[in-house]
Design a protein around this motif. Structure first.
Motif, PDB file in Angstrom:
ATOM      1  N   CYS A  31       0.856  -1.068  -0.094  1.00 45.37           N
ATOM      2  CA  CYS A  31      -0.151   0.003   0.052  1.00 45.37           C
ATOM      3  C   CYS A  31       0.753   1.265   0.020  1.00 45.37           C
ATOM      4  CB  CYS A  31      -0.898   0.007   1.172  1.00 45.37           C
ATOM      5  SG  CYS A  31      -2.005  -1.291   1.317  1.00 45.37           S
ATOM      6  N   LEU A  34       2.712   1.781  -3.311  1.00 44.55           N
ATOM      7  CA  LEU A  34       1.568   2.450  -4.332  1.00 44.55           C
ATOM      8  C   LEU A  34       1.063   3.816  -4.198  1.00 44.55           C
ATOM      9  CD1 LEU A  34      -1.012  -0.654  -4.504  1.00 44.55           C
ATOM     10  CD2 LEU A  34       0.548  -0.005  -6.277  1.00 44.55           C
ATOM     11  N   ILE A  35       1.171   4.292  -2.952  1.00 44.59           N
ATOM     12  CA  ILE A  35       0.984   5.595  -2.488  1.00 44.59           C
ATOM     13  C   ILE A  35       2.249   6.407  -2.954  1.00 44.59           C
ATOM     14  CG2 ILE A  35       0.744   7.128  -0.603  1.00 44.59           C
ATOM     15  CD1 ILE A  35      -1.010   5.158   0.434  1.00 44.59           C
ATOM     16  N   ASP A  37       4.412   6.042  -5.324  1.00 45.07           N
ATOM     17  CA  ASP A  37       4.542   5.990  -6.729  1.00 45.07           C
ATOM     18  C   ASP A  37       3.430   7.010  -7.227  1.00 45.07           C
ATOM     19  OD1 ASP A  37       6.538   3.884  -6.909  1.00 45.07           O
ATOM     20  OD2 ASP A  37       5.052   2.322  -7.550  1.00 45.07           O
ATOM     21  N   GLU A  38       2.179   7.320  -6.805  1.00 46.29           N
ATOM     22  CA  GLU A  38       1.241   8.110  -7.171  1.00 46.29           C
ATOM     23  C   GLU A  38       1.930   9.573  -6.760  1.00 46.29           C
ATOM     24  OE1 GLU A  38      -1.174   8.135  -9.412  1.00 46.29           O
ATOM     25  OE2 GLU A  38      -0.798   5.799  -9.669  1.00 46.29           O
ATOM     26  N   ARG A  78      -5.775   7.905  -6.047  1.00 52.50           N
ATOM     27  CA  ARG A  78      -5.629   7.376  -7.171  1.00 52.50           C
ATOM     28  C   ARG A  78      -4.903   5.879  -6.860  1.00 52.50           C
ATOM     29  NH1 ARG A  78      -4.341  12.159  -9.444  1.00 52.50           N
ATOM     30  NH2 ARG A  78      -2.142  11.945  -9.235  1.00 52.50           N
ATOM     31  N   ALA A  79      -4.145   6.056  -5.887  1.00 51.59           N
ATOM     32  CA  ALA A  79      -3.282   4.711  -5.379  1.00 51.59           C
ATOM     33  C   ALA A  79      -4.271   3.822  -5.101  1.00 51.59           C
ATOM     34  CB  ALA A  79      -2.344   5.013  -4.555  1.00 51.59           C
TER      35      ALA A  79
END
Length: 88
Positions: A31, A34-35, A37-38, A78-79
């Motif tokens: 999680c 992913l955050i 990266d966004e 968005r993540a």
């Protein structure tokens, strides 16, 4: 598009302005990745570091960059199904 978790994030040479976000809905390290990266796709963001255990993301900006909180919150959303708000 970058490979998920397949890169080493460079350490910034100097500390620039930063914002801390409180993030809800994270369950694991993936999680947080992913955050990150966004958030790092947002223009003006130098780096993002998410601590899942603390429920916080620290976002560091490039010198002179202007990024509003709503843009960062949208990137977190968005993540995945995460909610975020600025701390302080």
């Amino acid at each position: 598009m970058r490979l998920f978790g397949g890169r080493k994030k460079p350490e910034p040479e100097s500390l620039g302005p930063e914002v801390v976000l409180e993030v809800e809905g994270m369950h694991c390290t993936s999680c947080g990745l992913l955050i990150d990266d966004e958030l790092e796709e947002v223009p003006g963001v130098r780096s993002a570091r998410t601590d899942v255990r603390k429920g916080r993301s620290t976002v560091q900006f490039e010198e002179g960059a202007v990024v509003d909180t709503d843009t960062l919150v949208a990137a977190v959303h968005r993540a995945g199904e995460y909610e975020a708000q600025r701390v302080g």
